[in-house]
Design an enzyme around this catalytic site. Structure first.
Site, mmCIF file in Angstrom:
data_model
loop_
_atom_site.group_PDB
_atom_site.id
_atom_site.type_symbol
_atom_site.label_atom_id
_atom_site.label_comp_id
_atom_site.label_asym_id
_atom_site.label_seq_id
_atom_site.Cartn_x
_atom_site.Cartn_y
_atom_site.Cartn_z
ATOM 1 N N ALA A 100 61.862 31.626 -83.713
ATOM 2 C CA ALA A 100 60.583 31.547 -83.016
ATOM 3 C C ALA A 100 59.728 30.445 -83.643
ATOM 4 C CB ALA A 100 59.853 32.882 -83.087
ATOM 5 N N GLU A 146 68.375 36.872 -82.424
ATOM 6 C CA GLU A 146 67.951 38.006 -81.596
ATOM 7 C C GLU A 146 68.170 37.714 -80.110
ATOM 8 O OE1 GLU A 146 64.397 40.056 -84.165
ATOM 9 O OE2 GLU A 146 64.057 38.018 -83.442
#
Length: 292
Positions: A100, A146
């Protein structure tokens, strides 16, 4: 999430994105919209596979919110398109996604992330009812790992690296890293990865059960598309049922799962495709599924 320090991104007013080639094929937008952070094309027989490439190369495809919004928009379009049977998600040879966007998160406070349930919408990839195959080259770290785990199948390039390095940033995975990783590789390996932040290579990931196949980087995307195309060749209705049954195994006891599976198996007998598939087998011909 990731340890990479990449620039935060913003959606421009016009969202104009350059369409660049992936391998030998030119990428074509999936809709009239032009995307800023992803490239989209249709592949496979009858163009029944949607191929999505994360396209923030300068930041190693760090996952900012606008990128995830675009990604989920295309996933939704593919799910609603009756001509699409499966999706392939990839990055580039350096990175699937290095995590991220830390600069996007750096100044957020507890009240901000809690009130807005920060990252919750990322789970839309896992909720897609059509098969999603991740083709991972290079780094898949933090949010990138993820995101790969939200897909149904992971193929890895020989130089791929997987990890959950959030612990080094004073935080923990926030988009399923502690949950999906544990289910994929078991408690000991998941604890080791999450508590040290260490990466594992593609071969280790395959042995641990995180990925199903390791391939040369140049062959990875084509192999993923080939698998997705085979999935798309079957009854979309029955494929959806089968995916639902496999996913249910993570949420139910064995006896509950067996009962759920049996009922979905019974349900296939209400479809035209089950009858066509068995009739075609008996008649020794290729089935002509109508997704009904």
């Amino acid at each position: 999430m990731s340890f990479t320090l990449s620039h935060a991104c913003r959606l421009g007013a016009s969202r104009l994105g350059l369409v660049r080639p992936l391998g030998a094929a030119a990428l074509r937008p999936a809709s009239t919209a032009a995307y800023e952070h992803i490239l989209v094309e249709r592949r496979g027989e009858g163009e029944r596979v949607t191929l999505i490439q994360l396209n923030r190369p300068k930041s190693l495809n760090a996952l900012c919110s606008p990128l995830m919004s675009e990604l989920l928009e295309v996933v939704h379009q593919a799910e609603q398109d009756p001509a699409v049977g499966a999706i392939v998600l990839t990055g580039n040879e350096k990175a699937f996604a290095a995590g991220a966007d830390i600069k996007e998160m750096q100044d957020k406070r507890f009240a901000d992330v809690y009130r807005g349930s920060f990252l919750a919408f990322w789970g839309g990839v896992a909720q897609c009812t059509k098969p999603v195959v991740a083709a991972v080259n290079g780094y898949a770290l933090g949010g990138g790992c993820e995101l790969a785990m939200m897909c149904d199948v992971i193929y890895a390039g020989e130089k791929a690296r997987f990890g959950q390095p959030e612990i080094a940033l004073g935080t923990i995975p926030g988009a399923g890293g502690t949950q999906r990783l544990t289910r994929a590789v078991g408690k000991s390996k998941a604890m080791e990865m999450c508590l040290t932040g260490d990466m594992i290579d593609a071969q280790t990931a395959e042995r641990a059960g995180l990925v199903s196949k390791v391939l040369p980087p140049g062959e990875l995307v084509d192999a993923a598309v080939k698998t997705a195309d085979k999935m798309a060749s079957h009854s979309k209705l029955v494929v959806q049922m089968c995916k639902e049954a496999v996913n249910a195994a993570y949420e139910m006891t064995l006896q509950e799962g067996l009962h759920f599976e049996k009922r979905l198996f019974h349900t296939t007998f209400a479809t035209d495709d089950r009858k066509e598939g068995m009739t075609a087998f008996v008649e020794k011909r290729k089935a002509n599924f109508t997704d009904s």
